[in-house]
Design an enzyme around this catalytic site. Sequence first.
Site, PDB file in Angstrom:
ATOM      1  N   ASP A 236      55.769  71.021  32.325  1.00  0.00           N
ATOM      2  CA  ASP A 236      55.724  71.093  30.576  1.00  0.00           C
ATOM      3  C   ASP A 236      55.926  72.242  29.466  1.00  0.00           C
ATOM      4  O   ASP A 236      55.521  73.044  30.457  1.00  0.00           O
ATOM      5  CB  ASP A 236      54.991  70.934  30.938  1.00  0.00           C
ATOM      6  CG  ASP A 236      53.772  70.081  29.476  1.00  0.00           C
ATOM      7  OD1 ASP A 236      53.577  69.442  29.866  1.00  0.00           O
ATOM      8  OD2 ASP A 236      53.506  70.938  28.882  1.00  0.00           O
ATOM      9  N   ASP A 253      63.446  66.744  19.319  1.00  0.00           N
ATOM     10  CA  ASP A 253      63.891  66.008  19.995  1.00  0.00           C
ATOM     11  C   ASP A 253      65.447  66.826  20.937  1.00  0.00           C
ATOM     12  O   ASP A 253      65.603  66.566  21.923  1.00  0.00           O
ATOM     13  CB  ASP A 253      64.543  63.972  19.367  1.00  0.00           C
ATOM     14  CG  ASP A 253      63.311  63.284  19.193  1.00  0.00           C
ATOM     15  OD1 ASP A 253      62.361  63.536  19.707  1.00  0.00           O
ATOM     16  OD2 ASP A 253      63.931  62.237  18.444  1.00  0.00           O
ATOM     17  N   GLU A 279      56.730  65.080  26.719  1.00  0.00           N
ATOM     18  CA  GLU A 279      57.159  66.515  27.308  1.00  0.00           C
ATOM     19  C   GLU A 279      57.478  66.936  28.383  1.00  0.00           C
ATOM     20  O   GLU A 279      57.681  69.245  28.802  1.00  0.00           O
ATOM     21  CB  GLU A 279      56.863  67.294  25.918  1.00  0.00           C
ATOM     22  CG  GLU A 279      56.062  68.395  26.661  1.00  0.00           C
ATOM     23  CD  GLU A 279      54.039  67.544  26.503  1.00  0.00           C
ATOM     24  OE1 GLU A 279      54.251  66.310  27.120  1.00  0.00           O
ATOM     25  OE2 GLU A 279      52.956  68.159  26.492  1.00  0.00           O
TER      26      GLU A 279
END
Length: 355
Positions: A236, A253, A279
């Site tokens: 993560d 992004d 994410e």
Amino acid sequence: MIPPKKPDNEIARLAALHSYDILDTLPEQSYDDLLRIAAGICRTPMGAVTLVDDSRQWFKARLGVAVEETPRDVAFCGHAILVPDEVMVVPDARSDARFHDNPLVSGDPRIRFYAGAPVIAGGEAVGTMCVFDDVPHELSQAEREALQSLARQVSVLLDARRHARILGHHLRERDWYEQQLLQYQAQLEAHNADLAELSRTDALTGLPNRRAFDAALQAATGRTGDAGGLAVALIDIDHFKTINDLHGHPVGDQVLAAVAQVLRASAGSAATVARYGGEEFALLLHVTDAGAAELQAQYVREAVQNLPIGFPVTVSIGLALRRGDATPAALLDRADRALYAAKRGGRNRVELAGE
Ligand SMILES: Nc1nc2c(ncn2[C@@H]2O[C@H](COP(=O)(O)OP(=O)(O)OP(=O)(O)O)[C@@H](O)[C@H]2O)c(=O)[nH]1
């Protein structure tokens, strides 16, 4: 000489003849055989299966005749078709006003005797089965009937030809449709393959998505019997919300895409790398023990840390080694808890799940 007049139904008669599409085709044994039988029965050295076209008579079969066709004006058969249900007999052409100076009488093949039975096809007299001789003749009633029977057999051949052609047309049409169907099927399969690929790939990063990862994990746990051969890492990005907030969503992004690339490059070719959520990424590692798994996870973590992005990007990793015959869900749950511990422990670190 009296040239044959054209019958009242000439247009329909020609339409019927042309519908058989037989004019100017090659000789065929079946027509030759019928003609030979007719000449044998009627005792003549010559004969023909004629088809009377607009301005000519054309011979589908011929016996003792050198030419393939003659003008209709001089055709005996042009007269014969005018009375479709009768056999026309000319015992001696030289004493018949219609033919005495006909070039087929005065010249080759010097016809004296003629007998022709109209061939009825498609309801019209399209031609004749005829026999002729260069000497005068008579025709018995039996011979007359035989000639008529053979003319009917010519009609049967013509109809058989037409049916074969229609059948051939249908078969070709069916082949064409089959080809079309095969093409559509191939297109559909290609589209389905594209869709399947799309539904297994994350559009932003190009990585397999969660569904694809779960399938790979399911397959791997089904294959791997020995404990410790498999590890799952949940990865993560730290404080990603802040990255979005500070630099904007498009940059967020780009970070996701860059992290995806680095994970793919650093995880090793045997590993499955997937985008597992917003994410969050997942790794499926084939490792022999916890030490090897941890080493690989640390390597991945450092690779992300070293990304030349212009601001710090780090990841926290929860690692779980498969023990016994743990299910994929149990393995993921342990990895998730380890990830939570890594976050709580300060982020930018690898946490190995306990039992
Ligand atoms: N740019 C971008 N942001 C995304 C995407 N998917 C999820 N996010 C964002 O990722 C952020 C995740 O934030 P949080 O779950 O609060 O976690 P975090 O900020 O990473 O904090 P920690 O995980 O606790 O370190 C949210 O702000 C989401 O909007 C995406 O495809 N693109």
